[in-house]
Structures are given as C-alpha cells and as structure tokens.
Write an enzyme that holds these catalytic residues in place. Sequence first.
Site, PDB file in Angstrom:
ATOM      1  N   LYS A  46       1.829  -3.906   6.304  1.00 17.03           N
ATOM      2  CA  LYS A  46       1.940  -3.840   4.962  1.00 17.03           C
ATOM      3  C   LYS A  46       3.678  -3.757   4.958  1.00 17.03           C
ATOM      4  CE  LYS A  46      -1.605  -4.538   3.201  1.00 17.03           C
ATOM      5  NZ  LYS A  46      -2.114  -5.813   2.701  1.00 17.03           N
ATOM      6  N   TYR A  58      -2.411  -1.089  10.662  1.00 20.42           N
ATOM      7  CA  TYR A  58      -2.536  -1.999   9.276  1.00 20.42           C
ATOM      8  C   TYR A  58      -1.444  -1.401   8.424  1.00 20.42           C
ATOM      9  CZ  TYR A  58      -3.968  -1.685   4.463  1.00 20.42           C
ATOM     10  OH  TYR A  58      -3.965  -1.965   3.132  1.00 20.42           O
ATOM     11  N   SER A  85       0.892  -1.174   0.009  1.00 21.27           N
ATOM     12  CA  SER A  85      -0.074   0.113  -0.049  1.00 21.27           C
ATOM     13  C   SER A  85       0.957   1.215   0.062  1.00 21.27           C
ATOM     14  CB  SER A  85      -0.873   0.089   1.281  1.00 21.27           C
ATOM     15  OG  SER A  85      -1.434   1.255   1.518  1.00 21.27           O
ATOM     16  N   ALA A  86       0.417   2.356  -0.573  1.00 28.56           N
ATOM     17  CA  ALA A  86       0.976   3.496  -0.518  1.00 28.56           C
ATOM     18  C   ALA A  86       1.075   4.073   0.951  1.00 28.56           C
ATOM     19  CB  ALA A  86       0.200   4.521  -1.372  1.00 28.56           C
ATOM     20  N   LEU A 117     -13.858   7.277   0.479  1.00 28.03           N
ATOM     21  CA  LEU A 117     -14.565   8.283  -0.083  1.00 28.03           C
ATOM     22  C   LEU A 117     -15.414   8.177  -1.184  1.00 28.03           C
ATOM     23  CD1 LEU A 117     -15.085  11.633  -0.469  1.00 28.03           C
ATOM     24  CD2 LEU A 117     -12.922  11.378  -2.153  1.00 28.03           C
TER      25      LEU A 117
END
Length: 330
Positions: free
Chosen positions: A152, A148, A124-125, A199
Amino acid sequence: MNILVTGGAGYIGSHTCVALLEAGHSVIVADNLNNSKAETIDKIKQITNTEITFYQIDVTDETAVGAIFSQHEINGVIHFAGLKAVGESVEKPLEYYCNNLVSTMVLAKACQKYNVSRFVFSSSAAVYGDNTVPFVETMNLLPTTNPYGETKAMCERILTDIVKVNPAFSVSLLRYFNPVGAHESGLIGEAPNGIPNNLMPYVTQVAKGKLKKLKVFGNDYPTVDGTGVRDYIHVVDVAEGHVAALDHLMGGVHIYNLGTGRGTSVLELVSAFAEATEIKVPYEIADRRPGDIASCYADASKAKRELGWVAKRDIVAMCRDAWRFENKLL
Ligand code: NAD
Ligand code: UDP
C-alpha cells in the site's frame, strides 16, 4: 461518469458500485473473482435495478486491461483489486508484491495511454504504522510490519511520482480504517473464506454458532479497557467516501483518511453487538496477536473539510447490518 471499478465484486468494491450507481454514474467491473463471487454482480444489479458491465479478468494482465479501455470511454478508475490478508502476505510476499504493485502500474499505464485522468486508490491506515493516534494525513509514514502494508505504501509512492510529471493525472489515495458491516438490504457484505481473521466477522460467526468463542487478543494495552482500539467504519460510509473523492478530483494527489475519528475497543464492540442484536458473544482473553498495535483511529477532519464527507453510521448500526448479512448467508 463511466467508472472502471477493479475488484468491484469484492466487499468494499460491491458497496461502492451501489453508491456510484445511486449517484448516477455508470459502472464497469473488472474482477478475477479470486476472493469473490459472480453472483455479487447480480446482487448489485438487484439492489440498484441498474445494469453494469462485468469482465472476469486479472488486472495485472495488460492486454485484458487494454481491451477494456479501448472498448469503453472510461472517465475514471477506482482500484480496489488486491490481495489483503496481512498474515498471508508474510507467507507469500512475492504473490502480494506482484499482484498489488503490478495491477496498480498496469492500470496507471492504461490511464496514461487512454487519457483517463481520475484515479482513486484503496490504501490503508496500515501505512501509518505505529504512529501516535489520531492518525493525520500529514504524518510521516512508519514502516508497516508486513508485505501487505508495504504494497500500500509503495503504490502510494508510485502514483505520487506519476502525478509529479503528469499534473493533469489526478489521484485520490484513500486510507481506510476498519470497514465493517454490510448493505442494509443484507444482499451484499463480507463473507470471508475459512475462519475469519478480522474481529467483526469473527463475532458474527460466534453469534451464529459457527464458531465457539471469541478470543480477545490481549487486555494489557494502554487503552480504555486494555483491549485493542480500532476505528470501525460502516462499509456504506466508505463507499460514499469514494463517490465524494471521485467528484472532487481535479489534478494532483489528494490523501484522505476514511474513518469515523472514533476509537472502539474489542470489548466495546462486543457490547455494541449485544445492544444491536441482544446476543452476548462468549469470549476469553488470549495472548496479544503478533504485529498488532494498541490503537488506530483517524483524524477524519480533512475529508469533511475538503470532500464534505463524514461517516454517518454508528457502531451499533455496523453490528446490526453485519448481523443481518450473516443471517442471510447459507
Ligand atoms: P476483497 O478481497 O473483498 O475485494 C478485492 C477484490 O479484488 C476481490 O473481488 C478479488 O477477487 C479482486 N482481485 C484481487 N486481485 C485481483 C486481480 N489481480 N485482478 C482482478 N481482480 C482481483 O477486499 P476488500 O475488503 O473489498 O478490499 C478492497 C481494497 O481495499 C483492497 O485493495 C484492500 O487491500 C483495501 N483495504 C481493505 C481494508 C479492509 O479492511 N477490508 C482495509 C484497508 C484497505
Ligand atoms: N481481534 C481480537 N480477536 C479476533 C480478531 C481481532 O481480539 O479474533 C482484535 C485485534 O487484536 C484488534 C481488533 O480486534 O485489536 C481488530 O482486529 P482486526 O483484525 O479486525 O483489524 P486490524 O487489526 O487489522 O486493524
């Protein structure tokens, strides 16, 4: 190739199964359906008109994973299975560390035992933390603000260490930015349980009338209009990125950003949604959400250069496809 897709009934996994099947690979899905439904497997079959093998197992279960490896000749693993809710990970750190780390280690162990040399991991970024945008693969990673993100970063390190002593084991660490949208059939997409944190599903649910109003978390960030900027990427582009990464695995660790390279603010996304659907989503400005950063977008040039992969679908297409999926939900 015969590919084991863990978490293949989930949001990104299901779209990747479709992309793999369309590219001529065979797919075996392992998923415990903790955050997905068995009917998604049928939808994948319906879209591709192809059979897939499905095991409802927990991939932290070494025996169950071993049974799959012993029954099938597997050529590669794409490991999506994981818990992913940032806020929940703060409340339940042990669950997140156990699930996300143990699953990765169990699968890596099985790969060693059964001589499977290709492994693609969903990173993930989030691992970049609050670095300066655009995020480049060579950046030093900064601490993330939640368990979380830490899982990663830790899985990336575990897999990298394994490759150091097993150079034939080939790992692709794919750092996703913000996957949104749905398959153009409208049959598969993201259907979060309860009130969405993210979002795009929030916007589609307001548009549908399931929720009243969007809360825009902060309008005083140093961005184009003060609202948070993210690199939204169509989930089908993300799926195609996995096929490209798998095809290019040939020893060592390879890290790729899967993003578009373009940042979009919250208000820009609301405008793009109106352009795609002719629905003006009502919103109000609210406080910043704790833990949020102002801007997050990719330098996407490495994946283009090395994998020949670029994200093709724009933000209006992402909104249109997310909306089509929302309308097909019961
Ligand atoms: P998702 O929840 O829709 O899919 C994950 C799937 O894994 C689910 O079907 C769930 O049932 C399954 N699963 C979880 N733990 C399992 C276990 N121990 N054994 C078997 N199955 C298990 O999530 P997603 O959005 O498709 O994300 C896929 C991966 O990509 C995750 O690892 C996530 O952390 C990562 N990721 C997602 C995003 C995003 O915005 N969606 C961004 C960056 C990284
Ligand atoms: N956001 C918002 N209202 C919402 C959900 C999200 O204003 O109801 C903002 C959030 O502050 C961030 C952007 O939208 O700037 C993307 O948030 P999301 O949770 O989708 O992704 P992440 O922050 O995990 O990258």
